[in-house]
Design a protein around this motif. Structure first.
Motif, short mmCIF file in Angstrom:
data_model
loop_
_atom_site.label_atom_id
_atom_site.label_comp_id
_atom_site.label_asym_id
_atom_site.label_seq_id
_atom_site.Cartn_x
_atom_site.Cartn_y
_atom_site.Cartn_z
N SER A 57 0.83 -1.21 0.00
CA SER A 57 0.00 0.00 0.00
C SER A 57 0.86 1.26 0.00
N ARG A 65 0.49 3.88 -3.07
CA ARG A 65 -0.20 5.12 -2.70
C ARG A 65 0.18 6.34 -3.55
N PRO A 66 1.46 6.64 -3.81
CA PRO A 66 1.76 7.82 -4.64
C PRO A 66 1.18 7.72 -6.05
N TRP A 67 1.26 6.55 -6.65
CA TRP A 67 0.69 6.37 -7.99
C TRP A 67 -0.83 6.53 -7.95
N ALA A 68 -1.47 5.95 -6.92
CA ALA A 68 -2.93 6.02 -6.80
C ALA A 68 -3.39 7.47 -6.63
N LYS A 69 -2.64 8.26 -5.88
CA LYS A 69 -2.99 9.67 -5.69
C LYS A 69 -2.81 10.46 -6.98
N ALA A 70 -1.80 10.11 -7.75
CA ALA A 70 -1.53 10.82 -9.01
C ALA A 70 -2.51 10.41 -10.11
N HIS A 71 -3.05 9.21 -10.04
CA HIS A 71 -3.97 8.69 -11.06
C HIS A 71 -5.26 8.20 -10.39
N ARG A 72 -5.90 9.07 -9.66
CA ARG A 72 -7.05 8.71 -8.83
C ARG A 72 -8.17 8.03 -9.63
#
Length: 73
Positions: free
Chosen positions: A37, A41-48
């Motif tokens: 996680s 997390r950084p990728w998920a925040k950048a590509h929500r």
């Protein structure tokens, strides 16, 4: 074709087991950024939007698959 599906199922099982082992090691060492996680997390925040779509797809497949396998002919 059964050999192909069996090979894919075995590969998926090995990948899940290896991932669980890596995650357990990361949780024991408690180093920042080592868990899955924390890594995602950084990728998920950048590509929500894409992340939410992939999560939705995963949930949909998880809901559909048991009925398809157990209820199918």
């Amino acid at each position: 074709m059964g050999v192909v599906w069996n090979g894919l199922l075995i590969a998926a099982g090995v990948a899940v087991a290896a991932g669980a082992g890596v995650e357990a090691y990361a949780l024991r060492t408690k180093r920042a950024g080592d868990t899955l996680s924390e890594h995602i997390r950084p990728w998920a925040k950048a590509h929500r939007g894409l992340f939410l779509a992939l999560c939705g797809l995963l949930v949909a497949v998880g809901a559909w698959l048991p009925g398809h396998i157990l209820g199918g002919s």
